[in-house]
Motif scaffolding. Structure first.
Motif, short mmCIF file in Angstrom:
data_model
loop_
_atom_site.label_atom_id
_atom_site.label_comp_id
_atom_site.label_asym_id
_atom_site.label_seq_id
_atom_site.Cartn_x
_atom_site.Cartn_y
_atom_site.Cartn_z
N LEU A 133 0.83 -1.21 0.00
CA LEU A 133 0.00 0.00 0.00
C LEU A 133 0.86 1.26 0.00
O LEU A 133 0.52 2.27 -0.61
CB LEU A 133 -0.91 -0.01 1.23
CG LEU A 133 -1.77 1.23 1.48
CD1 LEU A 133 -2.85 1.34 0.41
CD2 LEU A 133 -2.40 1.19 2.86
N TYR A 134 2.03 1.20 0.67
CA TYR A 134 2.92 2.35 0.80
C TYR A 134 4.05 2.35 -0.23
O TYR A 134 4.93 3.20 -0.17
CB TYR A 134 3.53 2.40 2.21
CG TYR A 134 2.52 2.53 3.32
CD1 TYR A 134 1.81 3.71 3.51
CD2 TYR A 134 2.28 1.47 4.19
CE1 TYR A 134 0.89 3.83 4.53
CE2 TYR A 134 1.36 1.59 5.22
CZ TYR A 134 0.67 2.77 5.39
OH TYR A 134 -0.23 2.90 6.41
N ALA A 135 4.05 1.41 -1.15
CA ALA A 135 5.18 1.24 -2.08
C ALA A 135 5.48 2.50 -2.89
O ALA A 135 6.64 2.79 -3.17
CB ALA A 135 4.91 0.07 -3.01
N SER A 136 4.46 3.25 -3.27
CA SER A 136 4.69 4.44 -4.09
C SER A 136 5.07 5.67 -3.28
O SER A 136 5.42 6.71 -3.84
CB SER A 136 3.43 4.74 -4.91
OG SER A 136 2.36 5.08 -4.04
N GLN A 137 5.02 5.57 -1.95
CA GLN A 137 5.33 6.72 -1.10
C GLN A 137 6.83 6.81 -0.88
O GLN A 137 7.49 5.83 -0.58
CB GLN A 137 4.58 6.61 0.23
CG GLN A 137 3.07 6.67 0.02
CD GLN A 137 2.31 6.68 1.33
OE1 GLN A 137 2.88 6.66 2.41
NE2 GLN A 137 0.99 6.71 1.23
N ARG A 138 7.35 8.02 -1.02
CA ARG A 138 8.80 8.25 -0.94
C ARG A 138 9.24 8.53 0.49
O ARG A 138 8.70 9.42 1.15
CB ARG A 138 9.14 9.42 -1.84
CG ARG A 138 10.61 9.64 -2.03
CD ARG A 138 10.85 10.64 -3.13
NE ARG A 138 12.25 11.05 -3.10
CZ ARG A 138 12.67 12.23 -3.46
NH1 ARG A 138 11.82 13.13 -3.90
NH2 ARG A 138 13.94 12.53 -3.42
N LEU A 139 10.23 7.78 0.95
CA LEU A 139 10.81 7.97 2.28
C LEU A 139 12.15 8.69 2.16
O LEU A 139 12.95 8.35 1.28
CB LEU A 139 11.01 6.63 2.98
CG LEU A 139 9.75 5.86 3.35
CD1 LEU A 139 10.11 4.47 3.86
CD2 LEU A 139 8.94 6.60 4.39
N LEU A 140 12.37 9.67 3.02
CA LEU A 140 13.62 10.42 3.01
C LEU A 140 14.18 10.50 4.43
O LEU A 140 13.48 10.24 5.40
CB LEU A 140 13.39 11.86 2.52
CG LEU A 140 13.00 12.08 1.08
CD1 LEU A 140 12.71 13.55 0.85
CD2 LEU A 140 14.10 11.63 0.15
#
Length: 194
Positions: A133-140
């Motif tokens: 579900l979170y695969a497309s969300q970018r983590l920085l």
């Protein structure tokens, strides 16, 4: 429970009371009203003709602070989005950014999500790393995620777009100098421009 804001679900920070008698963090209710087309209470849905001018309830703020000290045994820390961006210094040298999800004693954030606009410790970032579900969300890196996204005056995340002045502002800015301006959420303005 009486000392918890129903918007952020955390202990009150700068609590204010609406004319209908409900209490919220000043930043939370300001952000809620900035992203809504009508000015209403999130709990009882009472609609106000114009945005009420709210003052911080100092007694209630003091009670919430004393509860934090008694419950957790340490002085209350500002919420992660209230951390100052130190001009002229690298963000790595600034105060640590804490996890938005941890309750009680907050742990150091290791990643921040640009979509959720939240920072996570090693434990709470796991769903972002393991759930499709979170695969497309970018983590920085948390410091990198907040660079340029924090109000220099109030040290809060800029989640509101002022259409009058054509710039991003924080929830406190909405309550102060942009009170009579046309404002929408940053996400709404971004979708509109796209």
């Amino acid at each position: 429970q009486e000392l918890t804001c129903s918007i952020c679900l955390d202990l009150f920070s700068e609590p204010v009371s609406t004319p209908c008698g409900h209490n919220f963090c000043q930043g939370c209710i300001g952000g809620y009203w900035a992203s809504s087309s009508v000015c209403s209470c999130p709990l009882c849905k009472r609609v106000f003709e114009e945005r009420p001018e709210l003052s911080i309830n100092r007694v209630f703020a003091h009670i919430a602070q004393k509860y934090k000290e008694m419950q957790y045994g340490w002085p209350p820390q500002p919420k992660p989005r209230q951390k100052a961006v130190i001009t002229g210094a690298s963000l790595a040298e600034a105060e640590q950014i804490l996890c938005d999800i941890c309750s009680g004693k907050k742990k150091k954030a290791v990643r921040s999500c640009l979509t959720c606009t939240a920072s996570y410790c090693e434990l709470h970032v796991v769903p972002h790393q393991q759930t499709s579900l979170y695969a497309s969300q970018r983590l920085l890196d948390p410091h990198e995620a907040l660079r340029g996204r924090t109000c220099q005056e109030h040290h809060r995340l800029m989640e509101v777009y002022c259409r009058t002045d054509q710039k991003c502002i924080c929830a406190i800015c909405v309550l102060e100098e942009h009170r009579t301006h046309t404002t929408v959420s940053v996400q709404t303005e971004r979708a509109s421009k796209q």
